[in-house]
Every structure is written in structure tokens, then in C-alpha cells.
Motif scaffolding. Structure first.
Motif, PDB file in Angstrom:
ATOM      1  N   VAL A 257       5.301  -4.947  -9.683  1.00  0.00           N
ATOM      2  CA  VAL A 257       3.898  -5.073 -10.095  1.00  0.00           C
ATOM      3  C   VAL A 257       3.228  -3.713 -10.190  1.00  0.00           C
ATOM      4  N   PHE A 258       3.636  -2.764  -9.337  1.00  0.00           N
ATOM      5  CA  PHE A 258       2.969  -1.475  -9.299  1.00  0.00           C
ATOM      6  C   PHE A 258       3.652  -0.404 -10.153  1.00  0.00           C
ATOM      7  N   ARG A 259       4.664  -0.795 -10.915  1.00  0.00           N
ATOM      8  CA  ARG A 259       5.294   0.152 -11.839  1.00  0.00           C
ATOM      9  C   ARG A 259       4.278   0.625 -12.891  1.00  0.00           C
ATOM     10  N   PRO A 260       4.421   1.846 -13.375  1.00  0.00           N
ATOM     11  CA  PRO A 260       3.505   2.340 -14.416  1.00  0.00           C
ATOM     12  C   PRO A 260       3.595   1.571 -15.721  1.00  0.00           C
ATOM     13  N   ASP A 261       4.685   0.817 -15.933  1.00  0.00           N
ATOM     14  CA  ASP A 261       4.813   0.059 -17.181  1.00  0.00           C
ATOM     15  C   ASP A 261       4.695  -1.443 -16.971  1.00  0.00           C
ATOM     16  N   SER A 262       4.217  -1.887 -15.818  1.00  0.00           N
ATOM     17  CA  SER A 262       4.070  -3.319 -15.574  1.00  0.00           C
ATOM     18  C   SER A 262       2.886  -3.878 -16.338  1.00  0.00           C
ATOM     19  N   ALA A 263       2.825  -5.196 -16.445  1.00  0.00           N
ATOM     20  CA  ALA A 263       1.706  -5.842 -17.151  1.00  0.00           C
ATOM     21  C   ALA A 263       0.373  -5.486 -16.503  1.00  0.00           C
ATOM     22  N   ALA A 264       0.372  -5.371 -15.176  1.00  0.00           N
ATOM     23  CA  ALA A 264      -0.861  -5.032 -14.468  1.00  0.00           C
ATOM     24  C   ALA A 264      -1.292  -3.597 -14.722  1.00  0.00           C
ATOM     25  N   ALA A 265      -0.382  -2.782 -15.292  1.00  0.00           N
ATOM     26  CA  ALA A 265      -0.686  -1.368 -15.540  1.00  0.00           C
ATOM     27  C   ALA A 265      -1.039  -1.094 -16.993  1.00  0.00           C
TER      28      ALA A 265
ATOM     29  N   PRO B  87       0.612   7.682 -13.938  1.00  0.00           N
ATOM     30  CA  PRO B  87      -0.838   7.564 -13.795  1.00  0.00           C
ATOM     31  C   PRO B  87      -1.206   6.901 -12.469  1.00  0.00           C
ATOM     32  N   GLY B  88      -2.449   7.042 -12.086  1.00  0.00           N
ATOM     33  CA  GLY B  88      -2.918   6.396 -10.865  1.00  0.00           C
ATOM     34  C   GLY B  88      -2.934   4.885 -11.006  1.00  0.00           C
ATOM     35  N   PRO B  89      -3.028   4.158  -9.927  1.00  0.00           N
ATOM     36  CA  PRO B  89      -3.059   2.693  -9.972  1.00  0.00           C
ATOM     37  C   PRO B  89      -4.229   2.176 -10.804  1.00  0.00           C
ATOM     38  N   THR B  90      -3.995   1.119 -11.543  1.00  0.00           N
ATOM     39  CA  THR B  90      -5.064   0.483 -12.314  1.00  0.00           C
ATOM     40  C   THR B  90      -5.872  -0.422 -11.395  1.00  0.00           C
ATOM     41  N   ASP B  91      -7.016  -0.850 -11.897  1.00  0.00           N
ATOM     42  CA  ASP B  91      -7.860  -1.765 -11.110  1.00  0.00           C
ATOM     43  C   ASP B  91      -7.102  -3.049 -10.773  1.00  0.00           C
ATOM     44  N   LEU B  92      -6.307  -3.538 -11.727  1.00  0.00           N
ATOM     45  CA  LEU B  92      -5.577  -4.780 -11.497  1.00  0.00           C
ATOM     46  C   LEU B  92      -4.519  -4.601 -10.406  1.00  0.00           C
ATOM     47  N   GLN B  93      -3.850  -3.478 -10.417  1.00  0.00           N
ATOM     48  CA  GLN B  93      -2.863  -3.199  -9.367  1.00  0.00           C
ATOM     49  C   GLN B  93      -3.542  -3.076  -8.005  1.00  0.00           C
ATOM     50  N   LEU B  94      -4.712  -2.467  -7.973  1.00  0.00           N
ATOM     51  CA  LEU B  94      -5.460  -2.362  -6.724  1.00  0.00           C
ATOM     52  C   LEU B  94      -5.867  -3.735  -6.211  1.00  0.00           C
TER      53      LEU B  94
ATOM     54  N   ALA C  13       0.828  -1.208   0.000  1.00  0.00           N
ATOM     55  CA  ALA C  13       0.000   0.000   0.000  1.00  0.00           C
ATOM     56  C   ALA C  13       0.865   1.262   0.000  1.00  0.00           C
ATOM     57  N   LEU C  14       2.007   1.216   0.689  1.00  0.00           N
ATOM     58  CA  LEU C  14       2.910   2.373   0.699  1.00  0.00           C
ATOM     59  C   LEU C  14       3.469   2.637  -0.694  1.00  0.00           C
ATOM     60  N   VAL C  15       3.852   1.568  -1.391  1.00  0.00           N
ATOM     61  CA  VAL C  15       4.414   1.716  -2.738  1.00  0.00           C
ATOM     62  C   VAL C  15       3.338   2.186  -3.714  1.00  0.00           C
ATOM     63  N   LEU C  16       2.145   1.665  -3.560  1.00  0.00           N
ATOM     64  CA  LEU C  16       1.083   1.972  -4.519  1.00  0.00           C
ATOM     65  C   LEU C  16       0.542   3.397  -4.357  1.00  0.00           C
ATOM     66  N   PHE C  17       0.654   3.954  -3.150  1.00  0.00           N
ATOM     67  CA  PHE C  17       0.053   5.268  -2.919  1.00  0.00           C
ATOM     68  C   PHE C  17       1.083   6.340  -2.513  1.00  0.00           C
ATOM     69  N   PRO C  18       1.453   6.515  -1.250  1.00  0.00           N
ATOM     70  CA  PRO C  18       2.292   7.679  -0.902  1.00  0.00           C
ATOM     71  C   PRO C  18       3.684   7.670  -1.502  1.00  0.00           C
ATOM     72  N   LEU C  19       4.269   6.476  -1.711  1.00  0.00           N
ATOM     73  CA  LEU C  19       5.636   6.431  -2.239  1.00  0.00           C
ATOM     74  C   LEU C  19       5.686   6.394  -3.762  1.00  0.00           C
ATOM     75  N   ARG C  20       4.556   6.295  -4.401  1.00  0.00           N
ATOM     76  CA  ARG C  20       4.501   6.123  -5.863  1.00  0.00           C
ATOM     77  C   ARG C  20       5.247   7.225  -6.628  1.00  0.00           C
ATOM     78  N   PRO C  21       5.025   8.494  -6.348  1.00  0.00           N
ATOM     79  CA  PRO C  21       5.727   9.533  -7.120  1.00  0.00           C
ATOM     80  C   PRO C  21       7.232   9.564  -6.872  1.00  0.00           C
ATOM     81  N   TYR C  22       7.674   9.065  -5.735  1.00  0.00           N
ATOM     82  CA  TYR C  22       9.109   9.089  -5.422  1.00  0.00           C
ATOM     83  C   TYR C  22       9.838   7.888  -6.017  1.00  0.00           C
ATOM     84  N   LEU C  23       9.185   6.744  -6.067  1.00  0.00           N
ATOM     85  CA  LEU C  23       9.823   5.538  -6.604  1.00  0.00           C
ATOM     86  C   LEU C  23       9.856   5.540  -8.130  1.00  0.00           C
ATOM     87  N   TYR C  24       8.850   6.156  -8.745  1.00  0.00           N
ATOM     88  CA  TYR C  24       8.750   6.114 -10.200  1.00  0.00           C
ATOM     89  C   TYR C  24       8.910   7.512 -10.815  1.00  0.00           C
ATOM     90  N   TYR C  25       9.716   8.333 -10.195  1.00  0.00           N
ATOM     91  CA  TYR C  25       9.910   9.720 -10.629  1.00  0.00           C
ATOM     92  C   TYR C  25      10.502   9.814 -12.035  1.00  0.00           C
TER      93      TYR C  25
END
Length: 311
Positions: free
Chosen positions: A184-192, A125-132, A107-119
Motif C-alpha cells: 500500500v505504501f509503495r510509490p507506485d501503489s493505487a494509494a500513491a 516521493p513523500g507519503p500521499t494523504d491516502l497512504q497517511l 509507520a516504520l515502512v511509511l517513514f524511516p524505512l521508506r528509502p531503504y525498501l523502495y530504493y
């Protein structure tokens, strides 16, 4: 008639233990836990920090209310060795800490840390349904683990060396937490970037639900085999136990295969499954050997310990 009293010679093995008495007197009928209590009180150490072995053959003297001093073969002037195992931590606490990382990290990676990890991505983009959904499955899985740790499991050993907590937690925090969540939660992953495959999604969800429920049932069966406050076990039976030694491990793998399918076949989930399965297979093989030794002919030997038809 009172039981004869014997003098047991106490020697330190390894790191010196201050205040450890050189001799203690015990009744032959006294439980072996009395020896632990005497030495723990004298040294100021927890009984869980001491390991006591016979000097003659180095076998461990159990900290037990049922085994007697005479039953372990200790007699007059018998020598025991006492080893300081170092600072200890309760197994229940170990598991709570182990599972806390992978419970929170997704949950930390998918939400608050998302802009810092994938800068480095042009857009995030926001998380996809599959990532959620994957995040939800991981959360449910490790919430279940925490619940079982607190309310279901009974531990044969009260503690473990505190220094091992980093090693034990690394497997879950790094592989099940950071590794899976990051990829899995990367913006370019299969789930995204891919449209959800209905076959993979619904098959994965079905396997996950089945694996989690069956795994929980196996843990309840194992819990009920051990009386509270004892290390004694019965022979496990019930759903899955006739097929493999450790169906709880098998159902664990089934559950993770479900996560793998839902994630869009992420290599990070597959990598965790392979590593975890290899470790669980080693544990299951040891448990099979222990069952055979402990129960003898009463135990129906298993050909496969974790995966029917394979291992």
C-alpha cells in the motif's frame, strides 16, 4: 464428618517429570485444583504447564476450584497421567506481542524505512494523504486491539505453549503488518498514484468507524458474560448476536473492508481479509458447536456463524 481420603496413583505421560510423586492423597471433597497444586509444588512446575488426565478414558481433569475429586470419578488407587506441556506464556502476553508488530510496522515502512525498501525507484516521493490515512487506520485498529487485550478481554485459558508465539504472531506481523504496509505504501501503489475516489474513501471510513465501534461493543458483551477468575460463560446477546454466532468477527471484517476501500482496493488488504475471514469462520463454527453443547435448548441456534446469509 470429614470426607474420606483416597490415594491417587500418578504416572508421567510423555517427557519424564523429575520429582513427580508416584502417589498423592486427597479428600474426595477436595477441589481438583488441589491435585494440580500438589503436583506443581512437588515437581517445581507451574500448574499451567501440567495437563492431568484420567488413565481410564483420558479425559482432562480440570484445574478448577468447583469440580471435586469425587465428581471427576477418581477413587481409591485411581490412576492419573500427567503431561508436561512445556514452557508456557500468558495469553494476554501473546496477544500484546501479536498486535505489536502490525501496530508499529506501517509507520516504520511509511517513514524511516521508506528509502531503504523502495530504493529501486527513480524517485521516492513523500507519503500521499491516502497512504497517511491508511497508516492511521491501521494504527487505530491495532491500538484498539492492544487496549482490549489489556483492559477488556478475559481469557478462558491462562497460558499457551511458548513455542507457538512465532506461529501465532506470523499471521499478524507478516500479513497485516509487512504485506499490507509494503504494497500500500509503495510509490507506485493505487494509494500513491491515483486521485482519491470520494465514494471509496468516505464509504471506507464509515465502514471502518462502524466496524471498530461495533466490534468493541461485542467484546465488552463477551467480557461481561464471564466472571473474573472463572471459565464459566453465559449465553451472549445484544447487537449482532441474534444474527450470527460471532458478530465480533463480522464487525472485524466490516472494519477491514473499510481499510480495503480506503487503500484504493489494494490486493494485499483483500488477501489479508480472505485469510483472516477463513480462520475466523473456523473459530466461529467451533464456538457455535460449543454453545449448542454447553447450553442445549437454552441456546438459540444460529444458521450463520460469521457472515449473515453466507457462512
Amino acid at each position: 464428618m470429614a470426607s474420606p481420603t483416597v490415594t491417587v496413583v500418578v504416572q508421567t505421560r510423555g517427557k519424564p517429570i523429575k520429582k513427580l510423586p508416584k502417589e498423592v492423597q486427597l479428600s474426595l471433597n477436595a477441589p481438583t485444583q488441589d491435585l494440580y497444586n500438589l503436583l506443581a509444588d512437588a515437581s517445581g512446575y507451574s500448574i499451567h504447564r501440567l495437563r492431568i488426565t484420567k488413565a481410564t478414558d483420558r479425559t482432562v481433569i480440570p484445574n478448577s476450584p468447583e469440580n471435586t475429586i469425587e465428581g471427576t470419578g477418581l477413587g481409591e488407587m485411581a490412576v492419573v497421567h500427567v503431561k508436561d506441556l512445556g514452557p508456557q506464556i500468558a495469553w494476554r502476553t501473546v496477544f500484546i506481542i501479536e498486535y505489536l508488530g502490525p501496530l508499529l510496522i506501517p509507520a516504520l515502512v511509511l517513514f524511516p524505512l521508506r528509502p531503504y525498501l523502495y530504493y529501486h525507484f527513480d524517485s521516492i516521493p513523500g507519503p500521499t494523504d491516502l497512504q497517511l490515512i491508511v497508516c492511521g487506520l491501521l494504527t487505530v485498529h491495532f491500538l484498539k486491539r492492544e487496549y482490549e487485550t489489556v483492559f477488556v478481554h478475559r481469557f478462558s485459558n491462562a497460558t499457551m505453549p511458548a513455542r507457538n508465539i512465532v506461529k501465532n504472531s506470523g499471521h499478524y506481523w507478516l500479513l497485516a503488518g509487512c504485506n499490507i504496509a509494503y504494497w500500500v505504501f509503495r510509490p507506485d501503489s493505487a494509494a500513491a498514484v491515483q486521485q482519491p475516489n470520494p465514494a471509496l474513501l468516505y464509504t471506507g471510513l464509515t465502514l471502518f468507524v462502524f466496524g471498530e465501534i461495533a466490534n468493541f461493543n461485542s467484546h465488552v458483551v463477551l467480557r461481561d458474560l464471564r466472571r473474573p477468575g472463572t471459565t464459566e460463560r453465559g449465553i451472549p446477546s445484544g447487537f449482532g448476536f441474534s444474527a450470527v454466532t460471532c458478530p465480533n468477527y463480522f464487525f472485524e471484517i466490516v472494519s477491514w473492508v473499510g481499510v480495503y476501500l480506503v487503500s484504493g482496493l489494494s490486493w494485499s488488504v483483500l488477501f489479508f481479509i480472505v485469510v483472516a475471514s477463513a480462520q475466523m469462520a473456523l473459530w466461529a463454527q467451533k464456538k457455535e458447536r460449543r454453545y449448542r453443547k454447553e447450553f442445549g435448548d437454552k441456546y438459540k441456534r444460529k444458521r450463520f456463524v460469521i457472515l449473515p446469509g453466507l457462512i
